[in-house]
Design an enzyme around this catalytic site. Structure first.
Site, PDB file in Angstrom:
ATOM      1  N   SER A 192      50.377 -25.487  20.009  1.00 32.72           N
ATOM      2  CA  SER A 192      51.005 -24.450  20.828  1.00 32.72           C
ATOM      3  C   SER A 192      52.509 -24.318  20.659  1.00 32.72           C
ATOM      4  CB  SER A 192      50.666 -24.674  22.297  1.00 32.72           C
ATOM      5  OG  SER A 192      51.005 -25.979  22.697  1.00 32.72           O
ATOM      6  N   HIS A 220      44.999 -21.236  21.182  1.00 30.64           N
ATOM      7  CA  HIS A 220      45.842 -20.299  20.423  1.00 30.64           C
ATOM      8  C   HIS A 220      45.154 -19.809  19.154  1.00 30.64           C
ATOM      9  CE1 HIS A 220      49.365 -21.024  22.976  1.00 30.64           C
ATOM     10  NE2 HIS A 220      48.822 -22.221  23.108  1.00 30.64           N
ATOM     11  N   LYS A 251      45.428 -15.916  26.777  1.00 30.04           N
ATOM     12  CA  LYS A 251      46.292 -15.545  25.645  1.00 30.04           C
ATOM     13  C   LYS A 251      45.699 -14.285  24.992  1.00 30.04           C
ATOM     14  CE  LYS A 251      47.205 -20.410  25.722  1.00 30.04           C
ATOM     15  NZ  LYS A 251      48.177 -20.340  26.804  1.00 30.04           N
TER      16      LYS A 251
HETATM   17  C1  LIG Z   1      46.577 -25.605  23.729  1.00 35.59           C
HETATM   18  C2  LIG Z   1      46.327 -25.176  25.151  1.00 35.59           C
HETATM   19  N1  LIG Z   1      45.255 -25.669  25.803  1.00 35.59           N
HETATM   20  C3  LIG Z   1      44.988 -25.311  27.065  1.00 35.59           C
HETATM   21  C4  LIG Z   1      45.789 -24.433  27.765  1.00 35.59           C
HETATM   22  C5  LIG Z   1      45.466 -24.082  29.184  1.00 35.59           C
HETATM   23  O1  LIG Z   1      44.947 -22.798  29.265  1.00 35.59           O
HETATM   24  P1  LIG Z   1      45.010 -21.904  30.571  1.00 35.59           P
HETATM   25  O2  LIG Z   1      46.279 -21.152  30.573  1.00 35.59           O
HETATM   26  O3  LIG Z   1      43.819 -21.019  30.416  1.00 35.59           O
HETATM   27  O4  LIG Z   1      44.871 -22.824  31.746  1.00 35.59           O
HETATM   28  C6  LIG Z   1      46.894 -23.875  27.121  1.00 35.59           C
HETATM   29  C7  LIG Z   1      47.769 -22.922  27.835  1.00 35.59           C
HETATM   30  O5  LIG Z   1      48.954 -23.006  27.864  1.00 35.59           O
HETATM   31  C8  LIG Z   1      47.184 -24.265  25.790  1.00 35.59           C
HETATM   32  O6  LIG Z   1      48.258 -23.789  25.142  1.00 35.59           O
END
Ligand SMILES: Cc1ncc(COP(=O)(O)O)c(C=O)c1O
Length: 407
Positions: A192, A220, A251
């Site tokens: 990320s 992502h 996203k």
């Molecule tokens: C790699 C990753 N996993 C999990 C999440 C968590 O997702 P959510 O925003 O749906 O709670 C994010 C969000 O920032 C993320 O970037």
């Protein structure tokens, strides 16, 4: 009756390190968190009355404002109301949740899928259910916070391997597989912060060699990577070798929620054991319909992904010409190495003054001395706006003397 109990003082939060740091930034007009967006058209936003080009969002496909997607959300509210007021396990399971489970399983290429209310909850619930007291989780040192928290919640043991370093992973596999019941390798499909891609074929090879499970957090990657955005597993053509694939809808899929997919029995196990699934209310109807419509759009309209990748190539080339260090990113996340924290904040302020909304990333999210500005691009960005972004970054690079290489 008179109360003679002594009055005890409660320890305040105001002298905590985090608040001290936030106050220091506020006092210096360098606080770029919780910016209130007054209007948004996805790739442009209005903040404090000023229109800005948004390059700090995860709305990769730009679908939050797509007419077909908005109409689906509105219709779902009209039919099912605004919320489900309960968990899927009990009273909050709509037929559209089940339809979305099936649609996503087909889209991702796994036997079964279940949708959670957020991606964070999907990781917390699934990983704590999968990694029991006799199990081991091996995870990449740059995994997302939700995976770090999942490892705290899980009853099993967790070891970290060096970021995307397959010899570090193999060392841990070699010395530990015989000591544990199940071993689960957990990694982001697309990381990320740095936007680099997991060496998934290598992970799969090692998992087979040592009898480990593979769990990919493709927050992502879903909607972006692979044919029709089917994700990092599809990009590498290893769908059948990934045991669990997690995705979020916060996203590319323009809403909120998360998904875990895998084999029918593994997913059945997760939905009867993941506490964040069983003890939290389900995704609201408008969110379910939004995600379903996003899958329709990205599978039926190739121009969305064509625009995204063309925008990404345009900006990536531009940053390269300007001499920014971009961590070898091959995805819509393009981080720009800045180095010094103060410089990253001052540069963000400069960008804002020129009508660009970008986000600084500071330690502890990145190592000390490696502050960066994380930029990300959308299918809906206008090339003229992107050219303007490059022009302003070019000016900023000179003013702030940004190095061309990682120190
Ligand atoms: C790699 C990753 N996993 C999990 C999440 C968590 O997702 P959510 O925003 O749906 O709670 C994010 C969000 O920032 C993320 O970037």
């Amino acid at each position: 009756m008179e109360n003679n109990h002594p009055v005890a003082t409660k320890k305040s939060f105001s002298d905590s390190k985090i608040i001290e740091r936030a106050n220091l930034l506020r006092d210096n007009d360098l606080y770029f968190f919780f910016r209130a967006i007054e209007e948004t058209e996805a790739s442009t936003v209005t903040v404090k009355g000023q229109k800005q080009i948004m390059i700090g969002s995860n709305n990769y496909l730009g679908l939050t404002h797509h007419p077909y997607v908005k109409e689906a959300a509105i219709k779902a509210i009209e039919k099912y109301g605004t919320g489900c007021t309960g968990s899927r396990f009990l009273n909050g399971n709509l037929n559209i949740h089940e339809e979305l489970d099936h649609k996503l399983a087909d889209y991702l290429g796994h036997e079964k899928a279940i949708v959670f209310s957020t991606g964070m909850q999907a990781n917390l619930g699934a990983l704590s259910a999968i990694c029991g007291p006799k199990d081991l989780m091996l995870f990449d040192s740059e995994n997302h916070a939700s995976i770090i928290d999942s490892s705290r919640l899980a009853m099993g043991t967790t070891f970290k391997y060096k970021h995307n370093d397959m010899s570090s992973l193999e060392e841990l596999l070699e010395s530990n597989v015989s000591r544990f019941n199940r071993v689960i390798i957990v990694a982001d499909g697309v990381f990320s912060m740095t936007g680099d891609i997991l060496k998934l074929p290598e992970v799969v090879r090692l998992a087979k060699k040592y009898g480990a499970y593979v769990y990919v957090d493709d927050a992502h990657g879903i909607g972006v990577m692979g044919p029709q955005g089917r994700g990092t597993m599809s990009h590498f053509d290893v769908v059948k070798d990934v045991d669990f694939n997690m995705g979020t809808f916060s996203k590319s899929f323009a809403s909120i929620g998360g998904v875990i997919s895998g084999s029918a029995d593994a997913i059945d196990y997760v939905r009867h054991s993941a506490r964040s699934f069983m003890f939290s209310a389900s995704m609201p109807p408008a969110a379910v319909a939004t995600v379903s419509a996003c899958v329709d759009v990205v599978t039926r309209d190739p121009s969305i992904l064509e625009n995204l990748w063309s925008n990404v190539a345009f900006v990536r080339e531009g940053f390269k010409e300007l001499g920014f260090y971009t961590y070898g990113s091959q995805t819509p996340i393009i981080p720009l190495y800045i180095g010094d924290d103060m410089k990253a904040l001052q540069m963000t302020k400069f960008l804002e003054s020129k009508g660009i909304f970008a986000t600084p990333v500071l330690p502890p999210a990145v190592p000390k001395g490696e502050a960066l500005i994380r930029t990300s691009y959308m299918a809906s960005h206008d090339k003229k706006d992107l050219a303007r972004v490059l022009e302003v970054f070019g000016e900023a690079k000179k003013i702030f003397e940004i190095p061309n290489h990682l120190h």
